[in-house]
Design a protein around this motif. Structure first.
Motif, PDB file in Angstrom:
ATOM      1  N   GLY A 162       0.806  -1.208   0.000  1.00  0.00           N
ATOM      2  CA  GLY A 162       0.000   0.000   0.000  1.00  0.00           C
ATOM      3  C   GLY A 162       0.839   1.259   0.000  1.00  0.00           C
ATOM      4  O   GLY A 162       0.311   2.366  -0.158  1.00  0.00           O
ATOM      5  N   SER A 163       2.159   1.093   0.174  1.00  0.00           N
ATOM      6  CA  SER A 163       3.048   2.253   0.132  1.00  0.00           C
ATOM      7  C   SER A 163       3.178   2.763  -1.296  1.00  0.00           C
ATOM      8  O   SER A 163       2.788   2.088  -2.250  1.00  0.00           O
ATOM      9  N   VAL A 164       3.752   3.957  -1.436  1.00  0.00           N
ATOM     10  CA  VAL A 164       3.900   4.598  -2.743  1.00  0.00           C
ATOM     11  C   VAL A 164       5.348   5.040  -2.927  1.00  0.00           C
ATOM     12  O   VAL A 164       5.957   5.595  -2.000  1.00  0.00           O
ATOM     13  N   LEU A 165       5.888   4.773  -4.111  1.00  0.00           N
ATOM     14  CA  LEU A 165       7.236   5.232  -4.468  1.00  0.00           C
ATOM     15  C   LEU A 165       7.107   6.216  -5.628  1.00  0.00           C
ATOM     16  O   LEU A 165       6.626   5.861  -6.703  1.00  0.00           O
ATOM     17  N   ILE A 166       7.538   7.452  -5.410  1.00  0.00           N
ATOM     18  CA  ILE A 166       7.441   8.491  -6.436  1.00  0.00           C
ATOM     19  C   ILE A 166       8.808   8.709  -7.066  1.00  0.00           C
ATOM     20  O   ILE A 166       9.798   8.935  -6.373  1.00  0.00           O
ATOM     21  N   VAL A 167       8.860   8.617  -8.393  1.00  0.00           N
ATOM     22  CA  VAL A 167      10.096   8.836  -9.149  1.00  0.00           C
ATOM     23  C   VAL A 167       9.807   9.844 -10.256  1.00  0.00           C
ATOM     24  O   VAL A 167       8.652  10.042 -10.642  1.00  0.00           O
ATOM     25  N   GLU A 168      10.852  10.482 -10.740  1.00  0.00           N
ATOM     26  CA  GLU A 168      10.651  11.457 -11.820  1.00  0.00           C
ATOM     27  C   GLU A 168      10.180  10.758 -13.087  1.00  0.00           C
ATOM     28  O   GLU A 168       9.312  11.267 -13.803  1.00  0.00           O
ATOM     29  N   GLY A 169      10.758   9.597 -13.376  1.00  0.00           N
ATOM     30  CA  GLY A 169      10.373   8.825 -14.560  1.00  0.00           C
ATOM     31  C   GLY A 169      10.876   7.406 -14.399  1.00  0.00           C
ATOM     32  O   GLY A 169      11.745   7.127 -13.560  1.00  0.00           O
ATOM     33  N   LEU A 170      10.359   6.485 -15.188  1.00  0.00           N
ATOM     34  CA  LEU A 170      10.782   5.087 -15.082  1.00  0.00           C
ATOM     35  C   LEU A 170      12.260   4.908 -15.413  1.00  0.00           C
ATOM     36  O   LEU A 170      12.899   3.962 -14.948  1.00  0.00           O
ATOM     37  N   ASP A 171      12.821   5.827 -16.216  1.00  0.00           N
ATOM     38  CA  ASP A 171      14.241   5.719 -16.547  1.00  0.00           C
ATOM     39  C   ASP A 171      15.127   6.017 -15.348  1.00  0.00           C
ATOM     40  O   ASP A 171      16.322   5.715 -15.364  1.00  0.00           O
ATOM     41  N   ARG A 172      14.566   6.631 -14.294  1.00  0.00           N
ATOM     42  CA  ARG A 172      15.330   6.853 -13.071  1.00  0.00           C
ATOM     43  C   ARG A 172      15.452   5.560 -12.274  1.00  0.00           C
ATOM     44  O   ARG A 172      16.406   5.367 -11.529  1.00  0.00           O
ATOM     45  N   LEU A 173      14.464   4.674 -12.430  1.00  0.00           N
ATOM     46  CA  LEU A 173      14.507   3.391 -11.733  1.00  0.00           C
ATOM     47  C   LEU A 173      15.527   2.459 -12.359  1.00  0.00           C
ATOM     48  O   LEU A 173      16.255   1.754 -11.668  1.00  0.00           O
ATOM     49  N   SER A 174      15.574   2.436 -13.693  1.00  0.00           N
ATOM     50  CA  SER A 174      16.501   1.524 -14.353  1.00  0.00           C
ATOM     51  C   SER A 174      16.719   1.915 -15.804  1.00  0.00           C
ATOM     52  O   SER A 174      15.813   2.415 -16.473  1.00  0.00           O
ATOM     53  N   ARG A 175      17.959   1.671 -16.254  1.00  0.00           N
ATOM     54  CA  ARG A 175      18.310   1.783 -17.670  1.00  0.00           C
ATOM     55  C   ARG A 175      18.981   0.488 -18.125  1.00  0.00           C
ATOM     56  O   ARG A 175      19.700   0.468 -19.115  1.00  0.00           O
ATOM     57  N   ALA A 176      18.721  -0.566 -17.365  1.00  0.00           N
ATOM     58  CA  ALA A 176      19.291  -1.866 -17.698  1.00  0.00           C
ATOM     59  C   ALA A 176      18.545  -2.453 -18.893  1.00  0.00           C
ATOM     60  O   ALA A 176      17.629  -1.823 -19.444  1.00  0.00           O
TER      61      ALA A 176
END
Length: 217
Positions: free
Chosen positions: A77-91
């Motif tokens: 139920g928690s939330v993770l806010i990122v600028e864009g999906l490319d910040r999570l991974s570029r693998a």
């Protein structure tokens, strides 16, 4: 519900802009509008760590967050806010998709500040094309980083080949310079205040202090 904000820059110089402030404001506003507080107890910031080489997972905050998920320290139920999906991974896309799936399958919603999209099991079940969209974003991010990596490698190879034939006698720069020195154009110079900090760390390590023990100066 806890709301977390994750920030990552492959180049620390990017932190000098207003991107950090913009995302923090977005995360605070998103949480406030829904009656939640932005959690500050878990620091989620990776500056200078590449998502292409997965350094942010191997030695950074995102890796800590993923381990916290595995250890069930991040509540569903928690939330993770990122600028864009490319910040999570570029693998590679299949690996990037697996990391996103790990977060979502733990019952956590991923919110992208750049477009306001929300990714969780319920939404993806109702709108499966969002899963396709996320994969396309990851494919594009990986291709951009892969192309850049190949260009840098090719440039370094040309410099080395030219140096061996005598056509190049300049300094061949590979990677980042140590933070405690600077290149003047002809030689290296120590940066006094940074050298002091590095020597302090080395002295502490020699005395037995390190990652496994707390050290108070």
């Amino acid at each position: 519900m806890k709301v977390y904000s994750y920030l990552r820059f492959s180049d620390p110089k990017q932190a000098t802009g207003n991107s950090i402030e913009r995302q923090i404001q977005y995360a605070n506003r998103w949480a406030e509008e829904r009656g939640h507080d932005l959690d500050q107890t878990l620091s989620l910031r990776d500056e200078g760590l590449s998502a292409y080489h997965q350094k942010h997972v191997k030695q950074g905050a995102l890796g800590t967050f993923l381990r916290a998920i595995e250890e069930e320290r991040i509540a569903p139920g928690s939330v993770l806010i990122v600028e864009g999906l490319d910040r999570l991974s570029r693998a590679e896309p299949i690996q990037a998709q697996a990391q996103l799936a790990q977060i979502i399958n733990a019952g956590i919603t991923v919110v992208t500040a750049s477009d306001g999209k929300e990714y969780n099991r319920e939404r993806l079940k109702a709108q499966p094309m969002d899963l396709v969209y996320s994969l396309l974003v990851m494919i594009r991010a990986h291709e951009e980083s892969d192309t850049k990596s190949k260009r840098v490698t090719a440039a370094l190879r040309r410099q080395c080949e030219n140096w061996m034939t005598g056509a190049w006698r300049g300094v061949i720069r590979n990677g980042k310079d140590p933070a405690w020195v600077k290149w003047t154009g002809t030689s290296w110079e120590l940066i006094p205040e940074r050298v002091t900090a590095v020597r302090h760390v080395i002295d502490a390590y020699k005395k037995g202090h390190g990652a496994q023990r707390s050290y108070a100066s």
